[in-house]
Motif scaffolding. Structure first.
Motif, PDB file in Angstrom:
ATOM      1  N   VAL A  12       0.817  -1.280  -0.013  1.00 25.89           N
ATOM      2  CA  VAL A  12      -0.110  -0.016  -0.022  1.00 25.89           C
ATOM      3  C   VAL A  12       0.803   1.287   0.085  1.00 25.89           C
ATOM      4  N   LEU A  13       0.624   2.006  -0.903  1.00 19.90           N
ATOM      5  CA  LEU A  13       1.455   3.436  -1.199  1.00 19.90           C
ATOM      6  C   LEU A  13       0.651   4.332  -0.571  1.00 19.90           C
ATOM      7  N   ASP A  14       1.163   5.401   0.334  1.00 23.99           N
ATOM      8  CA  ASP A  14       0.290   6.467   0.761  1.00 23.99           C
ATOM      9  C   ASP A  14       0.357   7.551  -0.370  1.00 23.99           C
ATOM     10  N   GLU A  15      -0.227   8.689   0.069  1.00 24.98           N
ATOM     11  CA  GLU A  15      -0.356   9.881  -0.835  1.00 24.98           C
ATOM     12  C   GLU A  15       0.749  10.434  -1.570  1.00 24.98           C
ATOM     13  N   SER A  16       2.020  10.262  -1.021  1.00 28.16           N
ATOM     14  CA  SER A  16       3.232  10.728  -1.404  1.00 28.16           C
ATOM     15  C   SER A  16       3.995   9.332  -2.361  1.00 28.16           C
ATOM     16  N   GLY A  17       3.449   8.456  -2.372  1.00 24.16           N
ATOM     17  CA  GLY A  17       3.927   7.307  -3.083  1.00 24.16           C
ATOM     18  C   GLY A  17       4.963   6.500  -2.196  1.00 24.16           C
ATOM     19  N   ALA A  18       4.850   6.531  -0.978  1.00 27.64           N
ATOM     20  CA  ALA A  18       5.699   5.793  -0.007  1.00 27.64           C
ATOM     21  C   ALA A  18       5.016   4.599   0.645  1.00 27.64           C
ATOM     22  N   ALA A  19       5.588   3.540   0.583  1.00 36.07           N
ATOM     23  CA  ALA A  19       4.865   2.297   1.109  1.00 36.07           C
ATOM     24  C   ALA A  19       4.707   2.318   2.661  1.00 36.07           C
ATOM     25  N   CYS A  20       3.484   2.177   2.970  1.00 40.98           N
ATOM     26  CA  CYS A  20       3.062   2.357   4.419  1.00 40.98           C
ATOM     27  C   CYS A  20       2.696   0.831   4.925  1.00 40.98           C
ATOM     28  N   MET A  21       2.621  -0.091   3.880  1.00 36.67           N
ATOM     29  CA  MET A  21       2.176  -1.415   4.540  1.00 36.67           C
ATOM     30  C   MET A  21       2.508  -2.457   3.186  1.00 36.67           C
ATOM     31  N   ALA A  22       3.113  -3.546   3.676  1.00 36.76           N
ATOM     32  CA  ALA A  22       3.414  -4.667   2.912  1.00 36.76           C
ATOM     33  C   ALA A  22       3.140  -5.925   3.511  1.00 36.76           C
ATOM     34  N   ASN A  23       2.552  -7.041   2.836  1.00 37.13           N
ATOM     35  CA  ASN A  23       2.193  -8.072   3.401  1.00 37.13           C
ATOM     36  C   ASN A  23       3.737  -9.335   3.288  1.00 37.13           C
ATOM     37  N   ASP A  24       3.193 -10.277   4.015  1.00 37.06           N
ATOM     38  CA  ASP A  24       4.540 -11.437   4.188  1.00 37.06           C
ATOM     39  C   ASP A  24       4.793 -11.897   2.710  1.00 37.06           C
ATOM     40  N   ARG A  25       3.819 -11.995   1.675  1.00 40.73           N
ATOM     41  CA  ARG A  25       3.867 -12.550   0.308  1.00 40.73           C
ATOM     42  C   ARG A  25       4.965 -11.737  -0.368  1.00 40.73           C
ATOM     43  N   VAL A  26       5.234 -10.536  -0.066  1.00 40.28           N
ATOM     44  CA  VAL A  26       6.348  -9.555  -0.923  1.00 40.28           C
ATOM     45  C   VAL A  26       7.700 -10.357  -0.523  1.00 40.28           C
ATOM     46  N   SER A  27       7.957 -10.615   0.453  1.00 39.88           N
ATOM     47  CA  SER A  27       9.431 -11.226   0.659  1.00 39.88           C
ATOM     48  C   SER A  27       9.531 -12.575  -0.120  1.00 39.88           C
ATOM     49  N   GLY A  31      11.435 -11.122  -3.183  1.00 41.07           N
ATOM     50  CA  GLY A  31      12.790 -11.317  -2.382  1.00 41.07           C
ATOM     51  C   GLY A  31      13.043 -10.102  -1.643  1.00 41.07           C
ATOM     52  N   ILE A  32      12.024  -9.252  -1.458  1.00 41.98           N
ATOM     53  CA  ILE A  32      12.433  -7.856  -0.518  1.00 41.98           C
ATOM     54  C   ILE A  32      11.694  -7.992   0.890  1.00 41.98           C
ATOM     55  N   GLU A  33      12.337  -7.583   1.694  1.00 40.58           N
ATOM     56  CA  GLU A  33      11.702  -7.734   3.222  1.00 40.58           C
ATOM     57  C   GLU A  33      10.842  -6.488   3.405  1.00 40.58           C
ATOM     58  N   GLN A  34       9.929  -6.943   4.197  1.00 39.13           N
ATOM     59  CA  GLN A  34       8.656  -5.890   4.515  1.00 39.13           C
ATOM     60  C   GLN A  34       9.365  -4.646   4.955  1.00 39.13           C
ATOM     61  N   ASP A  35      10.462  -4.597   5.912  1.00 33.43           N
ATOM     62  CA  ASP A  35      11.073  -3.590   6.447  1.00 33.43           C
ATOM     63  C   ASP A  35      11.775  -2.786   5.313  1.00 33.43           C
ATOM     64  N   ALA A  36      12.206  -3.284   4.510  1.00 33.20           N
ATOM     65  CA  ALA A  36      13.114  -2.561   3.374  1.00 33.20           C
ATOM     66  C   ALA A  36      12.015  -1.792   2.582  1.00 33.20           C
ATOM     67  N   ILE A  37      10.715  -2.147   2.657  1.00 26.53           N
ATOM     68  CA  ILE A  37       9.802  -1.446   1.594  1.00 26.53           C
ATOM     69  C   ILE A  37       9.200  -0.397   2.529  1.00 26.53           C
ATOM     70  N   ARG A  38       8.817  -0.490   3.828  1.00 21.42           N
ATOM     71  CA  ARG A  38       7.965   0.330   4.616  1.00 21.42           C
ATOM     72  C   ARG A  38       8.533   2.006   4.687  1.00 21.42           C
ATOM     73  N   GLY A  39       7.766   2.989   4.283  1.00 18.53           N
ATOM     74  CA  GLY A  39       8.410   4.157   4.452  1.00 18.53           C
ATOM     75  C   GLY A  39       9.315   4.867   3.444  1.00 18.53           C
ATOM     76  N   ARG A  40       9.387   3.801   2.370  1.00 26.00           N
ATOM     77  CA  ARG A  40      10.206   4.453   0.983  1.00 26.00           C
ATOM     78  C   ARG A  40       9.394   4.297  -0.023  1.00 26.00           C
TER      79      ARG A  40
END
Length: 173
Positions: A12-27, A31-40
Motif C-alpha cells: 500500500v502506497l500513501d499519497e506521497s508514493g511511499a509504502a506504508c504497508m506490505a504483506n509477508d508474500r512480498v518477501s 525477495g524484498i523484506e517488508q522492513d526494506a519497503i515500509r516508509g520508502r
C-alpha cells in the motif's frame, strides 16, 4: 488483516508514493523484506524499471471508476517467472474524489502465461496439421475443376470440393 492474508504480494502506497504497508508474500514473491519497503518510495526499494515507471505513472493519478491497469515483468533473479503488477486507487471514505494512496498487487502469473502459450501452440499446431492436407485436396480439386476434358458431372463435384475447401481454409485461418 485481509491484506495481510491475501495469497498475492500486496503493497500500500500513501499519497506521497511511499509504502506504508506490505504483506509477508512480498518477501517470498519479490525477495524484498517488508522492513526494506515500509516508509520508502518505489524507486528506493524496487530495482525493476517497468515497475518503477508503472507505479510512478499511477501515483495519485488514477481516475475514479477507471479500471486498474497492469504490467508484466520477469524478475531478474527468476527468468522463468512472470509477475503481474496491478495498481488500484484508494479513495477517501467521505470524499470519493480524493485519493489517499494506491493498492499495489503483485501476482505470480507464470502458470497462466504458460497455459496461454501452450494453448496458442496447440492451436497453431492443429491449424498447421489441418492446412497441409487441405491444401492438397484444394489443389487437386482445382486441377479437376479446370480440366475441360473431365466430364461436367465430376467437374461439378470438384467445384463443390474447391468451394468447401476454401471455406475450411478460412475457418482454419
Amino acid at each position: 488483516t485481509v491484506l495481510l492474508s491475501l495469497p498475492d504480494a500486496v503493497v500500500v502506497l500513501d499519497e506521497s508514493g511511499a509504502a506504508c504497508m506490505a504483506n509477508d508474500r512480498v518477501s517470498t514473491l519479490l525477495g524484498i523484506e517488508q522492513d526494506a519497503i515500509r516508509g520508502r518510495k518505489t524507486a528506493e526499494w524496487c530495482e525493476i524499471p517497468e515497475v518503477i515507471e508503472f507505479l510512478g505513472n499511477h501515483e495519485g493519478k488514477i481516475i475514479r471508476g477507471r479500471h486498474s491497469e497492469s504490467v508484466d515483468f520477469v524478475p531478474p533473479d527468476a527468468p522463468e517467472k512472470t509477475i503481474t503488477v496491478s495498481a488500484y486507487p484508494l479513495f477517501a471514505p467521505r470524499d470519493g474524489s480524493r485519493i489517499l494512496g494506491t493498492l499495489v498487487v503483485f501476482r505470480d502469473t507464470t502458470a497462466e502465461q504458460l497455459a496461454r502459450r501452450s494453448s496458442e501452440d496447440f492451436v497453431a499446431h492443429v491449424a498447421h496439421e489441418l492446412k497441409t492436407p487441405l491444401t492438397n485436396v484444394l489443389g487437386f480439386a482445382e486441377v479437376i475443376a479446370e480440366d475441360e476434358e473431365v466430364p461436367a458431372g465430376p467437374r461439378g463435384f470438384a467445384d463443390r470440393i474447391v468451394a468447401n475447401s476454401r471455406r475450411m481454409q478460412v475457418l482454419v485461418d
